[in-house]
Design a protein around this motif. Sequence first.
Motif, PDB file in Angstrom:
ATOM      1  N   HIS A 111       0.825  -1.209   0.000  1.00 36.28           N
ATOM      2  CA  HIS A 111       0.000   0.000   0.000  1.00 36.28           C
ATOM      3  C   HIS A 111       0.863   1.265   0.000  1.00 36.28           C
ATOM      4  O   HIS A 111       0.468   2.292  -0.574  1.00 36.28           O
ATOM      5  N   SER A 112       2.027   1.209   0.633  1.00 35.07           N
ATOM      6  CA  SER A 112       2.875   2.401   0.708  1.00 35.07           C
ATOM      7  C   SER A 112       3.707   2.614  -0.549  1.00 35.07           C
ATOM      8  O   SER A 112       4.400   3.614  -0.671  1.00 35.07           O
ATOM      9  N   ASN A 132      -2.031  -3.962  -8.197  1.00 39.97           N
ATOM     10  CA  ASN A 132      -1.682  -2.885  -9.126  1.00 39.97           C
ATOM     11  C   ASN A 132      -0.329  -2.249  -8.816  1.00 39.97           C
ATOM     12  O   ASN A 132       0.100  -1.325  -9.487  1.00 39.97           O
ATOM     13  N   HIS A 133       0.346  -2.732  -7.776  1.00 41.24           N
ATOM     14  CA  HIS A 133       1.712  -2.263  -7.497  1.00 41.24           C
ATOM     15  C   HIS A 133       2.561  -3.463  -7.120  1.00 41.24           C
ATOM     16  O   HIS A 133       2.117  -4.354  -6.400  1.00 41.24           O
ATOM     17  N   HIS A 134       3.771  -3.493  -7.605  1.00 42.42           N
ATOM     18  CA  HIS A 134       4.673  -4.611  -7.328  1.00 42.42           C
ATOM     19  C   HIS A 134       5.952  -4.082  -6.682  1.00 42.42           C
ATOM     20  O   HIS A 134       6.664  -3.266  -7.270  1.00 42.42           O
ATOM     21  N   THR A 135       6.175  -4.540  -5.476  1.00 50.90           N
ATOM     22  CA  THR A 135       7.379  -4.197  -4.731  1.00 50.90           C
ATOM     23  C   THR A 135       8.399  -5.314  -4.900  1.00 50.90           C
ATOM     24  O   THR A 135       8.080  -6.491  -4.704  1.00 50.90           O
ATOM     25  N   ARG A 136       9.605  -4.934  -5.241  1.00 52.45           N
ATOM     26  CA  ARG A 136      10.669  -5.935  -5.393  1.00 52.45           C
ATOM     27  C   ARG A 136      11.070  -6.476  -4.021  1.00 52.45           C
ATOM     28  O   ARG A 136      11.292  -5.701  -3.095  1.00 52.45           O
ATOM     29  N   ILE A 137      11.141  -7.807  -3.897  1.00 50.64           N
ATOM     30  CA  ILE A 137      11.453  -8.432  -2.610  1.00 50.64           C
ATOM     31  C   ILE A 137      12.725  -9.261  -2.750  1.00 50.64           C
ATOM     32  O   ILE A 137      12.899  -9.987  -3.728  1.00 50.64           O
ATOM     33  N   GLU A 138      13.623  -9.122  -1.781  1.00 51.25           N
ATOM     34  CA  GLU A 138      14.873  -9.887  -1.754  1.00 51.25           C
ATOM     35  C   GLU A 138      15.072 -10.402  -0.337  1.00 51.25           C
ATOM     36  O   GLU A 138      14.876  -9.654   0.629  1.00 51.25           O
ATOM     37  N   GLY A 139      15.467 -11.655  -0.193  1.00 53.21           N
ATOM     38  CA  GLY A 139      15.622 -12.245   1.128  1.00 53.21           C
ATOM     39  C   GLY A 139      16.969 -12.891   1.335  1.00 53.21           C
ATOM     40  O   GLY A 139      17.664 -13.254   0.387  1.00 53.21           O
ATOM     41  N   GLY A 140      17.342 -13.042   2.607  1.00 59.01           N
ATOM     42  CA  GLY A 140      18.552 -13.769   2.958  1.00 59.01           C
ATOM     43  C   GLY A 140      19.765 -12.922   3.266  1.00 59.01           C
ATOM     44  O   GLY A 140      20.844 -13.460   3.516  1.00 59.01           O
ATOM     45  N   ASN A 150       3.260 -15.766  -0.650  1.00 58.16           N
ATOM     46  CA  ASN A 150       4.037 -14.656  -1.215  1.00 58.16           C
ATOM     47  C   ASN A 150       3.089 -13.617  -1.784  1.00 58.16           C
ATOM     48  O   ASN A 150       2.649 -13.703  -2.925  1.00 58.16           O
ATOM     49  N   LEU A 151       2.751 -12.639  -0.960  1.00 55.28           N
ATOM     50  CA  LEU A 151       1.865 -11.567  -1.407  1.00 55.28           C
ATOM     51  C   LEU A 151       2.509 -10.708  -2.482  1.00 55.28           C
ATOM     52  O   LEU A 151       1.810 -10.087  -3.297  1.00 55.28           O
ATOM     53  N   PHE A 152       3.830 -10.662  -2.497  1.00 56.75           N
ATOM     54  CA  PHE A 152       4.523  -9.785  -3.435  1.00 56.75           C
ATOM     55  C   PHE A 152       4.494 -10.329  -4.862  1.00 56.75           C
ATOM     56  O   PHE A 152       4.800  -9.587  -5.805  1.00 56.75           O
ATOM     57  N   SER A 153       4.134 -11.596  -5.023  1.00 62.90           N
ATOM     58  CA  SER A 153       4.141 -12.202  -6.365  1.00 62.90           C
ATOM     59  C   SER A 153       2.756 -12.238  -7.000  1.00 62.90           C
ATOM     60  O   SER A 153       2.593 -12.822  -8.073  1.00 62.90           O
ATOM     61  N   ASN A 154       1.768 -11.641  -6.346  1.00 61.86           N
ATOM     62  CA  ASN A 154       0.397 -11.684  -6.855  1.00 61.86           C
ATOM     63  C   ASN A 154       0.257 -10.721  -8.030  1.00 61.86           C
ATOM     64  O   ASN A 154       0.311  -9.500  -7.878  1.00 61.86           O
TER      65      ASN A 154
END
Length: 469
Positions: free
Chosen positions: A97-98, A128-136, A120-124
């Motif tokens: 949302h932000s 209408n907005h996609h935030t890049r996610i990186e882990g580890g 994984n909410l970020f891959s839906n």
Amino acid sequence: MNNVATESDQGFMQLALDQARQAAFAGEVPVGAVVIKDGKVLATGRNAPIGEHDPTAHAEIVALREAARLLGNYRLDGCEMYVTLEPCAMCSGAMLHSRLKRVVFGAADPKTGAAGSVLNLFSNDALNHHTRIEGGLLAQECAAVLQAFFKDKRIGQGLQKQTQHPLRDDALRTPDARFQGLPGYPWQPHYCSDLSTLQGLRLHYLDEGPADAPLTYLCLHGSPSWSYLYRKMIPVLLQTGQRVVAPDLIGFGRSDKPKKETAHSFSFHRQVLLELIERLDLQRVVLVVHGWGGLLGLTLPMAAPRRFQGVFAMNTTLPPNEEAPSASGFETWQVWCEKNPAFNIAQHMVRECHYLSADEREAYVAPFPNQGFRAGIRAVPQMFVDLTHSANKSLCSATRAFWGTQWTGRSMVAFGLQDPIFGTNEMGNLARSIRGCGVPVGVPESGHLLPECDEQLAQRAVRFFMESA
């Protein structure tokens, strides 16, 4: 990680780990977060549901709220977040949302993680907005903080009793007899050895005045001094009903002294002080720093800005960064110490303040019966080099950004006109680097040991900071 982690990524995650450790010390699940914009720290957050009685007070939400407040916008376009634990569904939704550009997390959360572990909410694709996610990133370090916290919970270890301070085999402890009858230093010692970073080392601090005082003055010394440095200022502060806390850094004063120089690092001393602030629950703090204590102390308020209300900086400067790479006073001190590792402390102190009596000079020597007790003195000058290493660049830049753009408290800078290390130009640069700070106060007859001058400077500081109490 999806991409190769940069040095900046690691530095920002270390700042998030600072927040996680503070959460642990407050009894909260240790998760920390920082929001970055244009390569600089915008906001920080740590878990606080218990303390705030708020189920939404996760580290990520706290950081997002502060960032939105500072930007004046609920959308954080172009911002990135570093968080020590994979975000849950609530926090992931708030991140989306932000409109965060990128989120980097440390340890995976196999129970509630919503960035790939449980869902994984970020891959839906429907969003209408996609935030890049990186882990580890720094996953082991992030996980270790959590594991240590829950291990203590499981086996019921808790904190050691305040009265138990066994001496570690790799440390020395100055005999109490050397501190008896020191001129102008009548206060009772306080000790703790159960801060997690101390690992059993005993830390000494003075704690005078009422706990609910209008202001608490946190006084940090440099090297080779200790809390004795503030003995002339403390009575002035106490006369107005304020509280004074003056710790001895590990390796100095009445605190334990590790035998090896490698026991000392900038991050170690900084984390000990952050944990002490949490332990004592210091509020409405005026940070008082001198010399090398300023280089260290000025990195503290950005980790807990709501606790700090003022800063009084004497003969010191901010950590260097790429925009301000030089700190000539500390460079001069570092080179001198390398050439004179066994220097005479009493002679050095009288050079810095010519009107010290023989007994006062010897009081500065009291913590160090022989060279074996001086590992901290030998190590401290090298900590300036620590700050020029890549791992600390983010900390230095974040510190300067905080004082220049985010600081909202009252600020006073003073220096001795006879100081051969920190002159008018360097102290003027410090004042200009602190948002809202006025012209530095020059004390004509004083050298480097400014707290050793007469009571007038302390009285002036009291009047200045009481205006905000």
